[in-house]
Design a protein around this motif. Structure first.
Motif, PDB file in Angstrom:
ATOM      1  N   ARG A 626      -7.588 -13.261   6.728  1.00 21.75           N
ATOM      2  CA  ARG A 626      -6.628 -12.401   7.422  1.00 21.75           C
ATOM      3  C   ARG A 626      -5.881 -11.589   6.366  1.00 21.75           C
ATOM      4  O   ARG A 626      -5.416 -12.130   5.356  1.00 21.75           O
ATOM      5  CB  ARG A 626      -5.637 -13.217   8.242  1.00 21.75           C
ATOM      6  N   THR A 627      -5.770 -10.287   6.608  1.00 24.54           N
ATOM      7  CA  THR A 627      -5.127  -9.383   5.662  1.00 24.54           C
ATOM      8  C   THR A 627      -3.916  -8.723   6.304  1.00 24.54           C
ATOM      9  O   THR A 627      -4.027  -8.135   7.388  1.00 24.54           O
ATOM     10  CB  THR A 627      -6.117  -8.286   5.207  1.00 24.54           C
ATOM     11  N   ASP A 628      -2.770  -8.847   5.658  1.00 27.73           N
ATOM     12  CA  ASP A 628      -1.551  -8.150   6.062  1.00 27.73           C
ATOM     13  C   ASP A 628      -1.270  -7.061   5.036  1.00 27.73           C
ATOM     14  O   ASP A 628      -1.167  -7.347   3.830  1.00 27.73           O
ATOM     15  CB  ASP A 628      -0.357  -9.106   6.133  1.00 27.73           C
ATOM     16  N   PHE A 629      -1.135  -5.825   5.509  1.00 24.99           N
ATOM     17  CA  PHE A 629      -1.020  -4.676   4.603  1.00 24.99           C
ATOM     18  C   PHE A 629       0.216  -3.854   4.951  1.00 24.99           C
ATOM     19  O   PHE A 629       0.491  -3.574   6.120  1.00 24.99           O
ATOM     20  CB  PHE A 629      -2.279  -3.810   4.711  1.00 24.99           C
ATOM     21  N   LYS A 630       0.966  -3.478   3.917  1.00 29.32           N
ATOM     22  CA  LYS A 630       2.138  -2.622   4.067  1.00 29.32           C
ATOM     23  C   LYS A 630       2.100  -1.553   2.980  1.00 29.32           C
ATOM     24  O   LYS A 630       1.653  -1.812   1.856  1.00 29.32           O
ATOM     25  CB  LYS A 630       3.433  -3.428   3.931  1.00 29.32           C
ATOM     26  N   THR A 631       2.608  -0.369   3.308  1.00 29.59           N
ATOM     27  CA  THR A 631       2.654   0.705   2.320  1.00 29.59           C
ATOM     28  C   THR A 631       3.848   1.609   2.606  1.00 29.59           C
ATOM     29  O   THR A 631       4.245   1.791   3.763  1.00 29.59           O
ATOM     30  CB  THR A 631       1.345   1.528   2.321  1.00 29.59           C
ATOM     31  N   ARG A 632       4.420   2.144   1.549  1.00 27.18           N
ATOM     32  CA  ARG A 632       5.516   3.087   1.696  1.00 27.18           C
ATOM     33  C   ARG A 632       5.377   4.194   0.660  1.00 27.18           C
ATOM     34  O   ARG A 632       4.902   3.973  -0.459  1.00 27.18           O
ATOM     35  CB  ARG A 632       6.871   2.393   1.573  1.00 27.18           C
ATOM     36  N   GLY A 633       5.767   5.404   1.080  1.00 25.79           N
ATOM     37  CA  GLY A 633       5.663   6.569   0.209  1.00 25.79           C
ATOM     38  C   GLY A 633       6.580   7.664   0.701  1.00 25.79           C
ATOM     39  O   GLY A 633       7.668   7.384   1.230  1.00 25.79           O
ATOM     40  N   PHE A 634       6.137   8.936   0.567  1.00 28.71           N
ATOM     41  CA  PHE A 634       6.992  10.069   0.906  1.00 28.71           C
ATOM     42  C   PHE A 634       6.229  11.092   1.738  1.00 28.71           C
ATOM     43  O   PHE A 634       5.023  11.276   1.589  1.00 28.71           O
ATOM     44  CB  PHE A 634       7.517  10.745  -0.366  1.00 28.71           C
ATOM     45  N   GLN A 635       6.995  11.771   2.599  1.00 28.37           N
ATOM     46  CA  GLN A 635       6.516  12.965   3.280  1.00 28.37           C
ATOM     47  C   GLN A 635       7.246  14.155   2.681  1.00 28.37           C
ATOM     48  O   GLN A 635       8.471  14.143   2.549  1.00 28.37           O
ATOM     49  CB  GLN A 635       6.768  12.892   4.780  1.00 28.37           C
ATOM     50  N   ILE A 636       6.468  15.188   2.308  1.00 31.42           N
ATOM     51  CA  ILE A 636       7.029  16.353   1.624  1.00 31.42           C
ATOM     52  C   ILE A 636       6.698  17.599   2.432  1.00 31.42           C
ATOM     53  O   ILE A 636       5.548  17.818   2.829  1.00 31.42           O
ATOM     54  CB  ILE A 636       6.455  16.483   0.192  1.00 31.42           C
ATOM     55  N   ARG A 637       7.732  18.414   2.681  1.00 32.78           N
ATOM     56  CA  ARG A 637       7.543  19.728   3.304  1.00 32.78           C
ATOM     57  C   ARG A 637       8.493  20.704   2.635  1.00 32.78           C
ATOM     58  O   ARG A 637       9.702  20.687   2.894  1.00 32.78           O
ATOM     59  CB  ARG A 637       7.789  19.670   4.802  1.00 32.78           C
ATOM     60  N   GLY A 638       7.936  21.494   1.724  1.00 35.22           N
ATOM     61  CA  GLY A 638       8.780  22.388   0.940  1.00 35.22           C
ATOM     62  C   GLY A 638       9.746  21.572   0.103  1.00 35.22           C
ATOM     63  O   GLY A 638       9.349  20.694  -0.674  1.00 35.22           O
ATOM     64  N   ALA A 639      11.050  21.847   0.263  1.00 30.01           N
ATOM     65  CA  ALA A 639      12.068  21.101  -0.467  1.00 30.01           C
ATOM     66  C   ALA A 639      12.492  19.840   0.257  1.00 30.01           C
ATOM     67  O   ALA A 639      13.280  19.054  -0.264  1.00 30.01           O
ATOM     68  CB  ALA A 639      13.293  21.992  -0.705  1.00 30.01           C
ATOM     69  N   GLY A 640      11.984  19.644   1.465  1.00 30.80           N
ATOM     70  CA  GLY A 640      12.357  18.468   2.235  1.00 30.80           C
ATOM     71  C   GLY A 640      11.542  17.250   1.866  1.00 30.80           C
ATOM     72  O   GLY A 640      10.309  17.304   1.794  1.00 30.80           O
TER      73      GLY A 640
END
Length: 926
Positions: A626-640
């Protein structure tokens, strides 16, 4: 499931039979150790049995064996070890007693009727016997053989095995391609425990981080059993570290050598030392090992940067023409350092405790000098299938990239094994860390803006023989003609992976009419992977010019034009010494898209049963992960910028059935059905989103990618020759699904329905099948004049068919799959002299580190590769040995090409040469 029910019924029947016999027959235990009589080395894999019974076992890594439930009375213990005379000794077994019987087999020189085993042949014997003892089809390289090929690292030590080929970097082996499956699907373990990967964003463990001198053995298991991790489409690699119990007492060895590289006329150094000893009456063993290598070398290269169809005009014949071409001159220094230590405690024959640790560091310092020619910025003056002339060309560049890549891999583990009667329990706890940093990678590009250059290239008969001529404009050899700064970029990036793993295994032996065992256990692995990147670009002051930064051209560089280099020292002094004069801008999207963290927890449990009836052994079981997976990063739109995250969990049930039949002690047949998986790359499943409004495009990772799954059918037969040889054949078939690939989906993002979504997705599948043949043979059996001569041959024939939704109605080979790979070695060893000439061959294949193209014209193929190596040595006595090694005797280059659908033939993608290199030095052994 009928077969599993049958095997379970047989196992229960065997338990009852064992219980009944245990009540009626008095038994004892025979324990001992099998070693070489002269060298005192442990002979792991020795087959130990009791005459007239089904009792049999194989000696472990330290040569130790235990035979339980031996009937009382005088019994004959038989030790069978390929390459040595069979030994039989009588023991008197009492009820409930433990009898110790050690065996000293053969010697450093074992004389039999028609052949002699000495020196390196002892290593061949160790590998063959461990392979014969393995529970599933496995190939092994023993430590004694590792030093008999001129291999720089662990990856290169594996390339001599059938079904194994290398992905190379700068001429050195780096990753393992196993049975035609890309290196990203080959897991690597250290003493049975998975190790973290220092590769940024990837799961693959680069084996060039690990020096070959620090190893006891390398195991390639091609058919996984339920008590092994389920990951590994083509199989798995296990690195076994040295044990203090490999020798019978104090042991030490030192090697010092000098490295010479012909291409750059540079020298380097390499050394290693190992010390081990036994204490507390032989119950405590300690070992320490250190190794280092410093190598200065380089490579000469030219490679394309795109093709377009071009002609004199729109109605004239159209040909594939180079968009751009880079001429690259690499200056490289590679350093490898490693240290490992082991403490093992064996208070009795039934108990082992251990603590092991290793640290390895790999540093790659590289200056890449490049002349970059953008033919697409000129007008066509003449063109055919092998040449192009352009006029009015602008933006020819002279570049330098100054890079240092530092990778560290550390692993520590503690564990135990305890046998009590018919029960064996073992467990381990391990942690490992892999880290990669690329600090202050500086790229400087200076260019000509004037559109007055005329250039012509021509291929002379094949895609790797290229001539470049300047026909008009200011001389490209003059630094003053490069008047503009194209780019100054500074990158700091890296990644780190931490892994913790724990496992417990319980085995219950079954005796009686159908001996066998039941085994069950569980494991837990926790992994976190982090990637980071900071990218900045700079505007330069007026003084930052090619004229002020120029150095002499490399007179030895044989391709293109001899344009002066940018001086490494001058560039660094100008940039670092006056940083305030450079105006920097952070490249936000380039930086944050590479900033992510992923976490993965894997919970696993398994159960299996093994039964032996006569000469046949069945093993069947199932593994659940059984595999539990989590990930976090960024969403970029122009300067946002906005943080984002995702998670998912999934499971796999992995059944397998294994069959082994021993026609004799030296003739073994195996067959198996198994299932395995490969989890997707972290770089593909990490969450990130870049919304490019100008391009109407969303670029994103895909945390919902499914793991690859494979159904595997294997069969093999192995015959171990009494003359220390072996002949084997193996066939395999794999049905693989869920390949991932890069894909553009119009309107594929729900939040931006009018944008294209560029991401990864599952959907591809395929089959791969192959035949492996191997033959190792001393030639003394055929003629007395060939005493001391032996050969090794192996070849692997593979065929595959992959189907990609992006290439409908096409069948492609698996990425990294060669139709044919082969090894050959001719060895002479006699009168203290050793010589071996070794050949390694691999046919063309789709390049491993590139995705498939949009059509046949965009697929990159690595051309066939043949490398010839030579090793020679002379032993002055049993302690000192002088040796020399030459790698790549024939200056085999690295060649990459495109195919063409217009009859134009093969087209250049990359050509890189390294010339030969040599090691020579001295070994000392206690």
């Amino acid at each position: 499931m009928t077969l599993f029910r049958t095997l379970l019924l047989l196992a229960l029947t065997s338990v009852l039979a064992h219980s009944a016999s245990a009540q009626s027959v008095a038994t004892g235990t025979v324990v001992g150790r099998v070693t070489d009589a002269s060298t005192k080395l442990a002979l792991s894999g020795a087959r130990v049995s009791i005459t007239g019974s089904a009792l049999e076992t194989f000696a472990g890594q330290g040569g130790d064996y235990v035979l339980m439930n031996v009937p009382v009375g005088t019994q004959s213990v038989v030790v069978n070890y390929v390459g040595y005379p069979e030994k039989t000794e009588s023991v008197l077994v009492g009820a409930g007693t433990i009898v110790t019987r050690d065996f000293a087999a053969g010697g450093d020189t074992v004389r039999m009727e028609k052949f002699v085993i000495e020196g390196s042949a002892v290593g061949t014997a160790r590998a063959l016997n461990q392979q014969r003892a393995a529970s599933s089809y496995t190939n092994i390289v023993a430590a004694d053989e590792i030093g008999r090929f001129p291999d720089q690292n662990a990856a290169e030590s594996l390339q001599r095995l059938p079904g194994v080929s290398l992905y190379r970097d700068q001429g050195e082996g780096r990753f393992i391609v196993l049975r035609g499956l890309n290196y990203i699907y080959t897991p690597v373990s250290l003493n049975g425990a998975r190790v973290a990967s220092p590769e940024r964003g990837d799961r693959a463990a680069a084996l060039d981080v690990i020096p070959s001198d620090a190893l006891a053995a390398l195991e390639v298991t091609k058919v996984l059993t339920p008590d092994q991790d389920g990951e590994g489409l083509g199989g798995a690699v296990n690195i076994k570290s040295k044990s203090p119990f490999d020798a019978a007492g104090r042991d030490a060895q030192v090697s010092l050598q000098t490295i010479y590289t012909r291409l750059t006329d540079d020298f380097g150094h390499k050394g290693n030392a190992t010390f081990s000893d036994l204490f507390a009456g032989g119950k405590l063993g300690l070992l320490a090992s250190v190794t280092w290598q410093e190598r200065d070398f380089g490579s000469f290269n030219f490679e394309e940067d795109g093709y377009s169809r071009r002609g004199l005009n729109a109605t004239a014949p159209q040909f594939f023409a180079l968009d751009s071409l880079g001429f690259r001159d690499y200056v490289i220094q590679r350093e490898r350092y490693g240290a490992s230590g082991t403490a093992e405690w064996k208070p009795d024959a039934f108990t082992t405790f251990y603590v092991r640790g290793t640290y390895n560091r790999f540093t790659d310092t590289e200056d890449r000098h490049q002349l970059y020619v953008p033919f697409s910025r000129g007008a066509v003056a003449a063109i055919n299938g092998s040449s192009l002339a352009v006029t009015g060309l602008s933006r020819v560049r002279r570049d330098i990239r100054i890079r240092k890549k530092d990778q560290e891999l550390s692993a520590f583990s503690a564990g135990f094994e305890k046998q009590a009667g018919d029960w064996i329990v073992d467990g381990r706890l391990g942690v490992s860390k892999g880290e990669e940093t690329r600090p202050n990678e500086l790229t400087v590009r200076l260019r000509r803006n004037t559109a007055d250059t005329g250039l012509r290239y021509e291929f002379n008969g094949h895609p790797y023989d290229l001539a470049l001529t300047q026909t008009a404009g200011a001389s490209l050899l003059d630094p003053a003609s490069y008047t503009a700064v194209d780019r100054i970029e500074l990158v700091n990036d890296g990644g780190v992976e931490n892994e913790m793993n724990a496992a417990i295994n319980v085995r219950h032996s079954l005796q009686g009419t159908m001996p066998g065992f039941l085994k069950f256990g569980g494991s837990y692995r926790s992994k976190d992977k982090e990637s980071y990147s900071d990218v900045s670009r700079f505007a330069a002051p007026a003084s930052f010019t090619f004229v002020n930064l120029a150095a002499a051209a490399n007179a030895d560089y044989p391709f293109g034009l001899k344009v002066p280099r940018l001086s490494r020292d001058a560039v660094l002094a100008a940039f670092n010494g006056n940083r305030s004069a450079f105006t920097g801008t952070v490249q936000q999207s380039d930086s944050l898209l590479e900033d992510w963290v992923s976490e993965e927890d894997v919970f696993a449990g398994y159960g299996l049963a093994s039964l032996t009836t006569g000469r046949s052994t069945w093993l069947a079981g199932v593994r659940y992960e059984r595999t539990d997976f989590k990930t976090r990063g960024f969403q970029i739109r122009g300067a946002g910028i906005a943080p984002t995250r995702a998670s998912r969990d999934y499971d796999h049930v992995l059944p397998s059935v294994h069959f082994r039949h021993d026609f004799s002690k030296n003739l073994v047949a195996r067959a198996a059905y198994s299932t395995s998986l490969a989890r997707p790359a972290f770089g593909e499943t990490a969450i990130y989103r870049n919304i490019a409004d100008n391009d109407l495009e969303v670029v994103a990772g895909n945390p919902d990618l499914r793991a690859l799954e494979s159904k595997n059918w294997d069969a093999s037969v192995e015959y171990y020759l009494p003359s220390l040889g072996a002949i084997s054949a193996a066939v395999f078939l794999k049905d693989v699904s869920n390949f991932s690939y890069a894909f553009t989906v119009p309107g594929g993002d729900a939040a931006f329905p009018t944008y294209d979504l560029v991401t990864f997705r599952n959907g591809s599948d395929g089959e791969i099948k192959g035949l492996e043949l191997a033959w190792v043979q001393p030639l003394r059996l055929f003629a007395s004049s060939l005493d001391g001569v032996s050969f090794m041959l192996n070849g692997t024939f593979v065929d595959s068919e992959a189907r990609y939704p992006t290439r409908p109605r096409e069948s492609l080979a698996f990425i990294g799959q060669s139709d044919f790979t082969a090894n050959a070695a001719l060895t002479y060893e006699k009168h203290r002299f050793f010589a071996r000439l070794a050949l390694n061959y691999r046919s063309e294949h789709l390049r491993e580190d590139e995705p498939i193209g949009g059509n046949v014209n965009e697929d990159r193929f690595i051309d066939d590769f043949t490398q010839l190596d030579l090793t020679v040595s002379y032993k002055f006595n049993r302690r000192f040995e002088l040796f020399g090694e030459i790698t790549n005797l024939t200056n085999e280059p690295f060649r990459v090409f495109f195919k063409s659908d217009n009859g134009q033939g093969a087209r250049l993608a990359q050509f890189e040469e390294y010339n030969w290199s040599a090691n020579f030095g001295l070994r000392w052994k206690l």
